[in-house]
Design a protein around this motif. Structure first.
Motif, mmCIF file in Angstrom:
data_model
loop_
_atom_site.group_PDB
_atom_site.id
_atom_site.type_symbol
_atom_site.label_atom_id
_atom_site.label_comp_id
_atom_site.label_asym_id
_atom_site.label_seq_id
_atom_site.Cartn_x
_atom_site.Cartn_y
_atom_site.Cartn_z
ATOM 1 N N GLN A 184 -6.266 -8.786 0.208
ATOM 2 C CA GLN A 184 -6.190 -8.934 -1.246
ATOM 3 C C GLN A 184 -7.400 -8.313 -1.937
ATOM 4 O O GLN A 184 -7.493 -8.335 -3.159
ATOM 5 C CB GLN A 184 -6.180 -10.426 -1.608
ATOM 6 N N GLN A 185 -8.357 -7.828 -1.136
ATOM 7 C CA GLN A 185 -9.612 -7.354 -1.713
ATOM 8 C C GLN A 185 -9.597 -5.841 -1.898
ATOM 9 O O GLN A 185 -9.285 -5.097 -0.974
ATOM 10 C CB GLN A 185 -10.782 -7.734 -0.800
ATOM 11 N N VAL A 186 -9.957 -5.410 -3.101
ATOM 12 C CA VAL A 186 -10.078 -3.987 -3.401
ATOM 13 C C VAL A 186 -11.494 -3.753 -3.924
ATOM 14 O O VAL A 186 -12.021 -4.558 -4.695
ATOM 15 C CB VAL A 186 -9.027 -3.545 -4.445
ATOM 16 N N LEU A 211 -7.189 -9.327 -5.768
ATOM 17 C CA LEU A 211 -5.945 -9.114 -6.504
ATOM 18 C C LEU A 211 -5.115 -10.392 -6.574
ATOM 19 O O LEU A 211 -5.079 -11.174 -5.616
ATOM 20 C CB LEU A 211 -5.111 -8.022 -5.832
ATOM 21 N N ALA A 212 -4.459 -10.549 -7.707
ATOM 22 C CA ALA A 212 -3.508 -11.656 -7.861
ATOM 23 C C ALA A 212 -2.237 -11.321 -7.094
ATOM 24 O O ALA A 212 -2.005 -10.184 -6.730
ATOM 25 C CB ALA A 212 -3.202 -11.848 -9.336
ATOM 26 N N GLY A 213 -1.423 -12.340 -6.874
ATOM 27 C CA GLY A 213 -0.087 -12.097 -6.319
ATOM 28 C C GLY A 213 -0.096 -11.589 -4.905
ATOM 29 O O GLY A 213 0.496 -10.559 -4.591
ATOM 30 N N ALA A 214 -0.785 -12.301 -4.033
ATOM 31 C CA ALA A 214 -0.828 -11.902 -2.631
ATOM 32 C C ALA A 214 0.556 -11.969 -2.011
ATOM 33 O O ALA A 214 1.358 -12.820 -2.359
ATOM 34 C CB ALA A 214 -1.760 -12.818 -1.873
ATOM 35 N N ALA A 215 0.816 -11.048 -1.124
ATOM 36 C CA ALA A 215 2.097 -11.054 -0.417
ATOM 37 C C ALA A 215 2.031 -12.041 0.751
ATOM 38 O O ALA A 215 0.968 -12.288 1.277
ATOM 39 C CB ALA A 215 2.394 -9.666 0.114
ATOM 40 N N ASN A 218 -9.836 -3.825 6.836
ATOM 41 C CA ASN A 218 -8.816 -4.178 5.838
ATOM 42 C C ASN A 218 -7.534 -3.380 6.113
ATOM 43 O O ASN A 218 -7.558 -2.147 6.135
ATOM 44 C CB ASN A 218 -9.365 -3.875 4.442
ATOM 45 N N ILE A 225 -5.018 -2.616 4.374
ATOM 46 C CA ILE A 225 -4.500 -1.692 3.349
ATOM 47 C C ILE A 225 -4.928 -0.254 3.643
ATOM 48 O O ILE A 225 -4.409 0.671 3.048
ATOM 49 C CB ILE A 225 -4.932 -2.082 1.908
ATOM 50 N N ALA A 248 3.156 -4.121 0.432
ATOM 51 C CA ALA A 248 3.330 -5.531 0.041
ATOM 52 C C ALA A 248 2.315 -5.932 -1.027
ATOM 53 O O ALA A 248 2.572 -6.820 -1.843
ATOM 54 C CB ALA A 248 3.200 -6.441 1.265
ATOM 55 N N MET A 249 1.148 -5.268 -1.026
ATOM 56 C CA MET A 249 0.123 -5.549 -2.036
ATOM 57 C C MET A 249 0.369 -4.748 -3.316
ATOM 58 O O MET A 249 -0.450 -4.768 -4.224
ATOM 59 C CB MET A 249 -1.284 -5.238 -1.495
ATOM 60 N N MET A 269 -7.170 5.316 -6.686
ATOM 61 C CA MET A 269 -6.998 5.204 -5.243
ATOM 62 C C MET A 269 -6.630 6.548 -4.629
ATOM 63 O O MET A 269 -5.930 7.345 -5.237
ATOM 64 C CB MET A 269 -5.905 4.178 -4.950
#
Lengths: 147, 132
Positions: free
Chosen positions: A81-83, A143-147, B29, B31, B40-41, B81
């Motif tokens: 969830q981290q960007v 981020l909100a809304g984790a899968a 990570n 991603i 999914a993210m 990105m």
């Protein structure tokens, strides 16, 4: 995940000491395309006045993120969830092979925006005597809304 | 006259480069290697580590300044990105710079631009380098 705001201004020390190896410097240099002899050849590094191989400038992410991960694990945010939003490094001297580094990190600021969290984390990477080697500042977006 | 020549550098980034960077940096990570997790993210696909983009930009700065030990500070924002397709060609990253006048501390500020196609992927990217 906890409310990150509850962690603001609490210094956290990453466990243990990070020992910088020649192999890791060469591996990191290869990963970012850094071809300088200072990162590859011990004799060249010594001829330039360094004790050993010199790390590329963004190698500092390796020791500094040990502190950031400490903050993020307390927050309890899943890695996916981290960007990464922002990153800065200031080097007080180059990191060299053989360095033993300790990292302290602090969550300076936590801002919630529409379910996402913007976290500003400051890290100080120091030698065993407490002399700062590198300071880093990161913004991580959870981020909100984790899968 | 600029105190520093900053010839534009071009780097190709493939999925292999992401895996290599993940291992070298310890940033695991998913991603940056799993399409399943990335989509999914809500991401368009696997994206490059911001720190890989910054690392390649720093490599360009290091070349301009005359060595990795001359890069005293470097700060960036990750504004867009870098999506890396699962093919052999990867994506191309172009890094250019513009050096300013040295400050009172003798360090030369270098404003760095990194583009993937037409898209700027770093914002407010400024390095300070020692030139002597």
């Amino acid at each position: 995940m906890i409310d990150p705001a509850t962690l603001v201004a609490q210094p956290l020390v990453a466990p243990g000491v990070y020992e910088v190896s020649r192999a890791k410097i060469r591996e990191f240099a290869a990963a970012v395309g850094e071809t300088s002899a200072l990162c590859q050849d011990v004799d060249a590094a010594r001829a330039a006045g360094y004790a050993d191989l010199v790390a590329p400038p963004t190698f500092a992410v390796v020791p500094s993120f040990r502190g950031l991960y400490e903050v993020m694990s307390r927050v309890g945010a899943p890695l996916h969830q981290q960007v990464h939003g922002e990153q800065g490094f200031t080097h007080h001297r180059p990191i060299v092979a053989g360095d033993e580094l300790v990292t302290t990190a602090v969550l300076e600021k936590a801002r919630a925006v529409g379910g996402s969290h913007f976290l500003t984390i400051a890290s100080v990477v120091s030698d065993p005597t407490g002399e700062p080697v590198c300071t880093a500042r990161s913004v991580v977006v959870v981020l909100a809304g984790a899968a | 006259m600029s105190p520093l020549a900053t010839p534009t550098q071009t780097f190709t980034v493939t999925r292999t480069d992401l895996v290599r960077y993940a291992g070298a940096s310890g940033d695991l990570n998913p991603i940056h290697w799993s399409d399943r997790v990335a989509t999914a993210m809500g991401l368009p696909g696997v994206i490059a580590h911001g720190m890989l983009t910054m690392g390649l930009a720093a490599r360009a700065v290091s070349g301009w300044a005359g060595g990795p030990d001359r890069v005293v500070s470097f700060t960036v924002r990750f504004t867009s990105m870098v999506v890396v397709p699962d093919d052999d060609a990867g994506v191309e990253l172009t890094v250019s710079g513009e050096a300013g006048e040295p400050g009172d501390d003798g360090l030369v500020p270098v404003t760095v631009t990194a583009r993937c196609g037409e898209q700027a992927v770093l914002g407010r990217a400024v390095a300070h380098v020692r030139v002597a």
